[in-house]
Design a protein around this motif. Sequence first.
Motif, short mmCIF file in Angstrom:
data_model
loop_
_atom_site.label_atom_id
_atom_site.label_comp_id
_atom_site.label_asym_id
_atom_site.label_seq_id
_atom_site.Cartn_x
_atom_site.Cartn_y
_atom_site.Cartn_z
N ARG A 8 47.94 52.63 42.18
CA ARG A 8 49.22 51.75 42.65
C ARG A 8 48.96 50.51 42.78
O ARG A 8 50.32 49.82 42.69
CB ARG A 8 49.78 52.64 43.67
N THR A 9 48.11 49.97 43.40
CA THR A 9 47.89 48.65 43.74
C THR A 9 46.86 47.97 42.61
O THR A 9 45.75 48.41 42.49
CB THR A 9 47.24 48.34 45.06
N ALA A 10 47.42 46.87 41.85
CA ALA A 10 46.54 46.11 40.96
C ALA A 10 45.80 45.06 42.06
O ALA A 10 45.91 44.46 42.78
CB ALA A 10 47.36 45.28 40.14
N VAL A 11 44.50 45.08 41.70
CA VAL A 11 43.33 44.34 42.23
C VAL A 11 42.64 43.25 41.39
O VAL A 11 42.11 43.91 40.24
CB VAL A 11 42.33 45.42 43.05
N SER A 12 42.53 42.13 41.75
CA SER A 12 41.47 41.28 41.08
C SER A 12 40.21 41.20 41.88
O SER A 12 40.22 41.05 43.13
CB SER A 12 42.15 39.68 41.07
N CYS A 13 39.11 41.23 41.23
CA CYS A 13 37.82 41.14 41.69
C CYS A 13 37.47 39.64 41.57
O CYS A 13 37.23 39.31 40.50
CB CYS A 13 36.74 42.07 41.24
N THR A 14 36.87 39.00 42.62
CA THR A 14 36.55 37.57 42.56
C THR A 14 34.96 37.49 42.62
O THR A 14 34.47 38.17 43.99
CB THR A 14 37.17 36.60 43.31
N ILE A 15 34.16 36.74 42.31
CA ILE A 15 32.63 36.78 42.35
C ILE A 15 32.22 35.29 41.97
O ILE A 15 32.62 34.56 41.12
CB ILE A 15 31.99 37.57 41.42
N ILE A 16 31.47 34.50 42.94
CA ILE A 16 31.01 33.20 42.74
C ILE A 16 29.49 33.43 42.18
O ILE A 16 28.97 34.44 42.97
CB ILE A 16 30.99 32.19 43.78
N THR A 17 29.02 32.58 41.28
CA THR A 17 27.66 33.01 40.71
C THR A 17 27.01 31.62 40.53
O THR A 17 27.51 30.64 40.31
CB THR A 17 27.74 33.67 39.27
N LYS A 18 25.79 31.83 40.51
CA LYS A 18 24.64 30.75 39.91
C LYS A 18 23.60 31.54 39.60
O LYS A 18 22.81 31.74 40.53
CB LYS A 18 24.57 29.38 40.72
N ASN A 19 23.21 31.72 38.40
CA ASN A 19 21.57 32.32 38.09
C ASN A 19 21.49 33.57 38.54
O ASN A 19 20.66 33.74 39.53
CB ASN A 19 20.79 31.15 38.38
#
Length: 260
Positions: A8-19
């Motif tokens: 019922r709830t739309a979710v965005s997943c956020t991830i920060i990266t480097k190598n």
Amino acid sequence: MTPDPALRTAVSCTIITKNEADRIERCLESVRGLVSEIIVVDSGSTDETLAICRAFGATCFHRDWEGYGQQKRFAESKASHDWILNLDADEWLTQATRAELSRLLTAPIPQAIHGFEFKITQVYPGDERPRPFADYHNYIRLYDRTRCRFPDSAVFDEIKLPGAHKGRIKAPIFHQSIRSIAHLVEKNIAYYKLQTGEIKKKSPLTLVRIGFEPLSVFFKYYFMKMHVTGGVYGFIVAITIAMLRTYRLAILYFPKERTR
């Protein structure tokens, strides 16, 4: 990304990266079916990190590194949905956590709840599960960005919520924060240099603390944070952290060391 249609709830997943090519896929796989999109903010990977993320269907952005809070706030701004699940590339949802989140997201989230706290549990390099009584921290990782956000800070990247607006996910997120002892040293030195950029004032007690820091920090990590259950590796981790914390005090007391 195609989430479970029952959610019922739309979710965005956020991830920060480097190598993060050696471990990002496990993180991505752990959110499959739970989120509508994955936003990756990369600060200059030279390995296959971005190729892996794009192949998985993530939307990737480049942003030069300023600090943890700044990167995560930028990721928030690129998300399509207000409810955000923030993960680090070295973290992954367990099957129990996935099941609990699935149950949560198939029902309306109470209006009073602005975010959900998780138990982030440490896992040693090469292991699939935490050691007995592994150390952990509690952090808000699923939250409504219209009601709370990551702070604009290079090092203090923790969302704070009063108890009345905070929910709790009982199942853990696993966190394999280091690849090796060498990585533990490298990672912490870089973090401490960022930290001393925001903590300008040194205390008169700093020099006194340098004398006691190794023993007190070793005791804290080996016994109180239970690295004693990690065998020889746990002993090495605890004593390495004790030396690193002493180093942090040293660069506070001798500012010229920060730029070396």
